[in-house]
Motif scaffolding. Sequence first.
Motif, PDB file in Angstrom:
ATOM      1  N   ASN A  84       0.777  -1.219   0.019  1.00 25.08           N
ATOM      2  CA  ASN A  84       0.107   0.011  -0.127  1.00 25.08           C
ATOM      3  C   ASN A  84       0.716   1.258   0.129  1.00 25.08           C
ATOM      4  O   ASN A  84       0.540   2.333  -0.535  1.00 25.08           O
ATOM      5  CB  ASN A  84      -1.021   0.035   1.291  1.00 25.08           C
ATOM      6  N   GLN A  85       2.080   1.228   0.484  1.00 23.64           N
ATOM      7  CA  GLN A  85       2.850   2.429   0.771  1.00 23.64           C
ATOM      8  C   GLN A  85       4.165   2.418  -0.277  1.00 23.64           C
ATOM      9  O   GLN A  85       4.670   3.365  -0.554  1.00 23.64           O
ATOM     10  CB  GLN A  85       3.637   2.620   2.094  1.00 23.64           C
ATOM     11  N   ALA A  86       4.463   1.266  -0.773  1.00 27.00           N
ATOM     12  CA  ALA A  86       5.505   1.115  -1.680  1.00 27.00           C
ATOM     13  C   ALA A  86       5.358   1.925  -3.029  1.00 27.00           C
ATOM     14  O   ALA A  86       4.210   1.627  -3.648  1.00 27.00           O
ATOM     15  CB  ALA A  86       6.107  -0.402  -1.696  1.00 27.00           C
ATOM     16  N   PRO A  87       6.408   2.302  -3.827  1.00 27.74           N
ATOM     17  CA  PRO A  87       6.175   2.491  -5.121  1.00 27.74           C
ATOM     18  C   PRO A  87       5.860   1.696  -6.148  1.00 27.74           C
ATOM     19  O   PRO A  87       6.488   0.539  -5.938  1.00 27.74           O
ATOM     20  CB  PRO A  87       7.699   3.490  -5.592  1.00 27.74           C
ATOM     21  N   LYS A  88       5.104   1.951  -7.102  1.00 25.54           N
ATOM     22  CA  LYS A  88       4.754   0.949  -8.011  1.00 25.54           C
ATOM     23  C   LYS A  88       6.092   0.212  -8.555  1.00 25.54           C
ATOM     24  O   LYS A  88       5.824  -1.123  -8.699  1.00 25.54           O
ATOM     25  CB  LYS A  88       3.833   1.479  -9.251  1.00 25.54           C
TER      26      LYS A  88
END
Length: 121
Positions: free
Chosen positions: A103-107
Amino acid sequence: MIGLDDIRRFATALPEVEEGVHFRRPSFKVHGRPFVGPEQGETHAVVAVGREEAAIAVAEDPDVYEEVWRVEETDRVFVGLRVDLAKAPADRFAELVVHAWRNQAPKELMAGYDADDGGYA
């Protein structure tokens, strides 16, 4: 009971995680964004899952999981999911940590993680 060492182990198994401090408590971040950390007293932790994931967990077991909201001026803002560390199964908590990281990590980071077959659906 799940403790700080368990939280650390689950969080740091994921790519590019840093341990830091958020509101004077240990926090695990990906690219500067907190995704899991124990609350004061370390009996509960907050995981930054999405609203849908939080609703599923609360429906699953409201004695273990609770949605966390904060008030900003006149709006309520969803923060994540509070987990009772004495009652939560370790495997389910580990799953929630991965969901919070996603949910928080870059794509691009998630894409690389998934490509390395480390992905967690």
